[in-house]
Design an enzyme around this catalytic site. Structure first.
Site, PDB file in Angstrom:
ATOM      1  N   LYS A  39      69.056  17.516 -36.913  1.00 53.30           N
ATOM      2  CA  LYS A  39      69.813  18.770 -37.518  1.00 53.30           C
ATOM      3  C   LYS A  39      70.351  18.500 -38.689  1.00 53.30           C
ATOM      4  O   LYS A  39      71.446  18.574 -38.374  1.00 53.30           O
ATOM      5  CB  LYS A  39      69.261  20.001 -36.819  1.00 53.30           C
ATOM      6  CG  LYS A  39      69.480  21.465 -38.028  1.00 53.30           C
ATOM      7  CD  LYS A  39      69.312  22.343 -37.101  1.00 53.30           C
ATOM      8  CE  LYS A  39      70.797  23.154 -36.923  1.00 53.30           C
ATOM      9  NZ  LYS A  39      71.674  23.315 -37.954  1.00 53.30           N
ATOM     10  N   THR A  40      69.794  19.080 -39.744  1.00 58.46           N
ATOM     11  CA  THR A  40      70.795  18.319 -41.465  1.00 58.46           C
ATOM     12  C   THR A  40      70.572  19.803 -41.903  1.00 58.46           C
ATOM     13  O   THR A  40      69.577  20.993 -41.483  1.00 58.46           O
ATOM     14  CB  THR A  40      69.939  17.441 -42.059  1.00 58.46           C
ATOM     15  OG1 THR A  40      68.533  17.811 -42.492  1.00 58.46           O
ATOM     16  CG2 THR A  40      70.247  16.649 -41.715  1.00 58.46           C
ATOM     17  N   HIS A  41      72.007  19.610 -42.171  1.00 60.46           N
ATOM     18  CA  HIS A  41      72.040  20.580 -43.857  1.00 60.46           C
ATOM     19  C   HIS A  41      72.491  19.994 -45.180  1.00 60.46           C
ATOM     20  O   HIS A  41      72.991  19.798 -45.331  1.00 60.46           O
ATOM     21  CB  HIS A  41      73.229  22.324 -43.294  1.00 60.46           C
ATOM     22  CG  HIS A  41      73.000  23.016 -42.338  1.00 60.46           C
ATOM     23  ND1 HIS A  41      72.159  23.967 -42.670  1.00 60.46           N
ATOM     24  CD2 HIS A  41      73.348  23.518 -41.446  1.00 60.46           C
ATOM     25  CE1 HIS A  41      72.258  24.489 -41.337  1.00 60.46           C
ATOM     26  NE2 HIS A  41      72.813  24.632 -40.147  1.00 60.46           N
ATOM     27  N   LYS A  78      66.419  27.250 -43.685  1.00 59.62           N
ATOM     28  CA  LYS A  78      66.189  28.728 -43.424  1.00 59.62           C
ATOM     29  C   LYS A  78      65.947  29.275 -44.490  1.00 59.62           C
ATOM     30  O   LYS A  78      66.340  30.657 -45.433  1.00 59.62           O
ATOM     31  CB  LYS A  78      67.321  29.436 -43.385  1.00 59.62           C
ATOM     32  CG  LYS A  78      67.777  29.451 -41.682  1.00 59.62           C
ATOM     33  CD  LYS A  78      69.022  29.851 -41.182  1.00 59.62           C
ATOM     34  CE  LYS A  78      69.657  29.423 -40.122  1.00 59.62           C
ATOM     35  NZ  LYS A  78      70.559  27.607 -39.606  1.00 59.62           N
ATOM     36  N   ALA A  86      63.720  31.986 -47.726  1.00 58.74           N
ATOM     37  CA  ALA A  86      63.724  33.137 -47.348  1.00 58.74           C
ATOM     38  C   ALA A  86      62.767  34.280 -48.606  1.00 58.74           C
ATOM     39  O   ALA A  86      63.664  35.195 -48.403  1.00 58.74           O
ATOM     40  CB  ALA A  86      65.568  34.232 -46.561  1.00 58.74           C
ATOM     41  N   GLY A 142      56.902  33.259 -51.128  1.00 60.07           N
ATOM     42  CA  GLY A 142      56.131  32.280 -50.682  1.00 60.07           C
ATOM     43  C   GLY A 142      56.244  31.764 -52.267  1.00 60.07           C
ATOM     44  O   GLY A 142      56.313  30.620 -52.452  1.00 60.07           O
ATOM     45  N   ASN A 143      55.712  31.987 -52.935  1.00 62.85           N
ATOM     46  CA  ASN A 143      55.425  31.065 -54.394  1.00 62.85           C
ATOM     47  C   ASN A 143      56.998  30.781 -54.837  1.00 62.85           C
ATOM     48  O   ASN A 143      56.618  29.570 -54.584  1.00 62.85           O
ATOM     49  CB  ASN A 143      55.075  31.885 -55.656  1.00 62.85           C
ATOM     50  CG  ASN A 143      55.361  30.925 -57.242  1.00 62.85           C
ATOM     51  OD1 ASN A 143      54.053  30.357 -56.671  1.00 62.85           O
ATOM     52  ND2 ASN A 143      56.021  31.733 -57.988  1.00 62.85           N
ATOM     53  N   THR A 144      58.292  31.502 -54.451  1.00 65.79           N
ATOM     54  CA  THR A 144      59.163  30.756 -54.960  1.00 65.79           C
ATOM     55  C   THR A 144      59.822  29.701 -53.906  1.00 65.79           C
ATOM     56  O   THR A 144      60.340  28.431 -53.957  1.00 65.79           O
ATOM     57  CB  THR A 144      60.265  31.879 -54.290  1.00 65.79           C
ATOM     58  OG1 THR A 144      60.224  32.636 -56.029  1.00 65.79           O
ATOM     59  CG2 THR A 144      62.021  30.800 -54.785  1.00 65.79           C
ATOM     60  N   ARG A 153      79.090  21.270 -32.960  1.00 64.84           N
ATOM     61  CA  ARG A 153      80.446  21.427 -33.620  1.00 64.84           C
ATOM     62  C   ARG A 153      80.844  20.796 -31.456  1.00 64.84           C
ATOM     63  O   ARG A 153      81.939  19.523 -30.983  1.00 64.84           O
ATOM     64  CB  ARG A 153      81.244  22.914 -33.509  1.00 64.84           C
ATOM     65  CG  ARG A 153      81.556  22.730 -34.609  1.00 64.84           C
ATOM     66  CD  ARG A 153      81.851  23.716 -35.129  1.00 64.84           C
ATOM     67  NE  ARG A 153      81.025  25.163 -34.713  1.00 64.84           N
ATOM     68  CZ  ARG A 153      81.217  26.250 -35.424  1.00 64.84           C
ATOM     69  NH1 ARG A 153      82.107  26.571 -35.476  1.00 64.84           N
ATOM     70  NH2 ARG A 153      80.197  27.262 -34.524  1.00 64.84           N
TER      71      ARG A 153
HETATM   72  O1  S5P Z   1      70.841  30.943 -34.680  1.00 63.64           O
HETATM   73  C1  S5P Z   1      71.614  29.966 -35.354  1.00 63.64           C
HETATM   74  C2  S5P Z   1      70.359  29.535 -36.588  1.00 63.64           C
HETATM   75  C3  S5P Z   1      70.295  28.238 -36.207  1.00 63.64           C
HETATM   76  S1  S5P Z   1      69.639  27.044 -36.933  1.00 63.64           S
HETATM   77  N1  S5P Z   1      72.092  30.321 -35.228  1.00 63.64           N
HETATM   78  C4  S5P Z   1      72.949  28.798 -35.454  1.00 63.64           C
HETATM   79  O2  S5P Z   1      74.019  28.565 -34.725  1.00 63.64           O
HETATM   80  N2  S5P Z   1      71.479  28.157 -36.040  1.00 63.64           N
HETATM   81  C5  S5P Z   1      72.274  26.498 -36.262  1.00 63.64           C
HETATM   82  O3  S5P Z   1      72.569  25.733 -36.004  1.00 63.64           O
HETATM   83  C6  S5P Z   1      73.317  26.398 -37.710  1.00 63.64           C
HETATM   84  O4  S5P Z   1      73.120  26.755 -38.574  1.00 63.64           O
HETATM   85  C7  S5P Z   1      74.335  24.921 -37.040  1.00 63.64           C
HETATM   86  O5  S5P Z   1      73.725  24.351 -37.584  1.00 63.64           O
HETATM   87  C8  S5P Z   1      74.021  25.006 -35.926  1.00 63.64           C
HETATM   88  C9  S5P Z   1      75.268  25.310 -34.495  1.00 63.64           C
HETATM   89  O6  S5P Z   1      76.023  24.420 -34.531  1.00 63.64           O
HETATM   90  P1  S5P Z   1      76.933  24.687 -33.457  1.00 63.64           P
HETATM   91  O7  S5P Z   1      78.688  24.172 -34.236  1.00 63.64           O
HETATM   92  O8  S5P Z   1      77.912  26.185 -33.579  1.00 63.64           O
HETATM   93  O9  S5P Z   1      76.723  23.762 -32.690  1.00 63.64           O
END
Ligand code: S5P
Length: 257
Positions: free
Chosen positions: A57-59, A90, A92, A95-97, A227
């Site tokens: 999973k990436t940000h 995520k 939010a 639809g068009n945007t 983490r």
């Molecule tokens: O409700 C949520 C949804 C997501 S996707 N709570 C979250 O914590 N996340 C994501 O999961 C959040 O953006 C982060 O990338 C990960 C949790 O990270 P951690 O370090 O707390 O385990």
């Protein structure tokens, strides 16, 4: 609860089919949240942890030195180690945007992320917009039905209406971000964030449950760990622990079903 591979026949979405198959093949229901801010750190985590995980999973928007080559390298690692890439965008907006946010800009998320996710606060138009871009590419969308953070508004009727929206788009919506299994429908995959080896909270409202509780008691499918893994001094060793706990909780559940 059915074994992951037995659930393949319930869906037409190629991303779900590939995910269920690789989870059983690799014997892992671990998704790592690689919330690091440089390309070198992200690629290192993807390479070291790749064999342990089903999903990375990436940000992507927190990477300071993003370039197109990062995506090429991530795709190479995803093939080499057989994991899917989930961009936790995520979405939010209307639809068009979201169509543009998914396809255009710097990141071109739809071109490389097998999975992305969306809030349902705008209503079903957000799913319809994302689907126009993602479905032809065989992508999958997760809806945020619940959140792990304290005081979340994603509960009660919001959660219920989110489930209803998913049922209307079974070709593209592949599952949920949720703390627990909410729908008894084997095609939807449940991803649960807020997972550590001991229960607790961080200082900003994040709440943690254990892999055993999430998979074994709440019958979710995939644990998302950030983490707890990348923040440790030995991420590979920690990832192996989470993998083992998540998988053994799954096996016990299957055996007792
Ligand atoms: O409700 C949520 C949804 C997501 S996707 N709570 C979250 O914590 N996340 C994501 O999961 C959040 O953006 C982060 O990338 C990960 C949790 O990270 P951690 O370090 O707390 O385990």
């Amino acid at each position: 609860m059915l074994p992951y591979t037995d659930r393949i026949s319930y869906t037409t979405n190629p991303t779900t089919q590939r995910l269920f198959a690789l989870m059983d093949e690799k014997q892992t229901n671990l998704c790592v949240a690689a919330d690091v801010t440089t390309r070198a750190e992200l690629l290192l985590l993807a390479d070291i942890l790749g064999p342990e995980i089903c999903v990375l999973k990436t940000h992507i928007d927190i990477i300071e030195d993003f370039d197109d080559d990062l995506i090429i390298q991530l795709q190479r690692l995803s093939e080499e180690h057989n994991f899917l890439i989930f961009e936790d965008r995520k979405f939010a907006d209307i639809g068009n945007t979201v169509k543009y946010q998914y396809q255009n800009g710097i990141y071109h998320i739809a071109d490389w992320a097998h999975i992305t996710n969306a809030h349902t606060v705008p209503g079903p138009g957000i799913i319809e917009g994302l689907k126009k871009i993602g479905l032809p590419k065989g992508r999958g969308l997760l809806l945020l039905a619940e959140m792990s953070s304290k005081g979340t508004l994603a509960k009660d009727s919001y959660t219920q209406e989110t489930l209803e929206m998913a049922k209307q788009h079974r070709d593209f919506v592949i599952g949920f971000i949720t703390t627990k299994k909410l729908l008894d429908d084997p095609m939807f995959i449940n991803f649960t964030p807020g997972v550590q080896l001991t229960e607790g909270e961080d200082t900003l409202g994040q709440q943690y449950l254990t892999p055993k509780k999430v998979i074994g008691e709440y019958h979710s499918d995939i644990i998302i760990v950030g983490r707890g893994i990348y923040g440790s001094s030995n991420p590979l060793e920690e990832a192996k622990k989470y993998r083992e706990r998540g998988w053994s909780a799954y096996q016990k559940t299957i055996a007792s079903a």
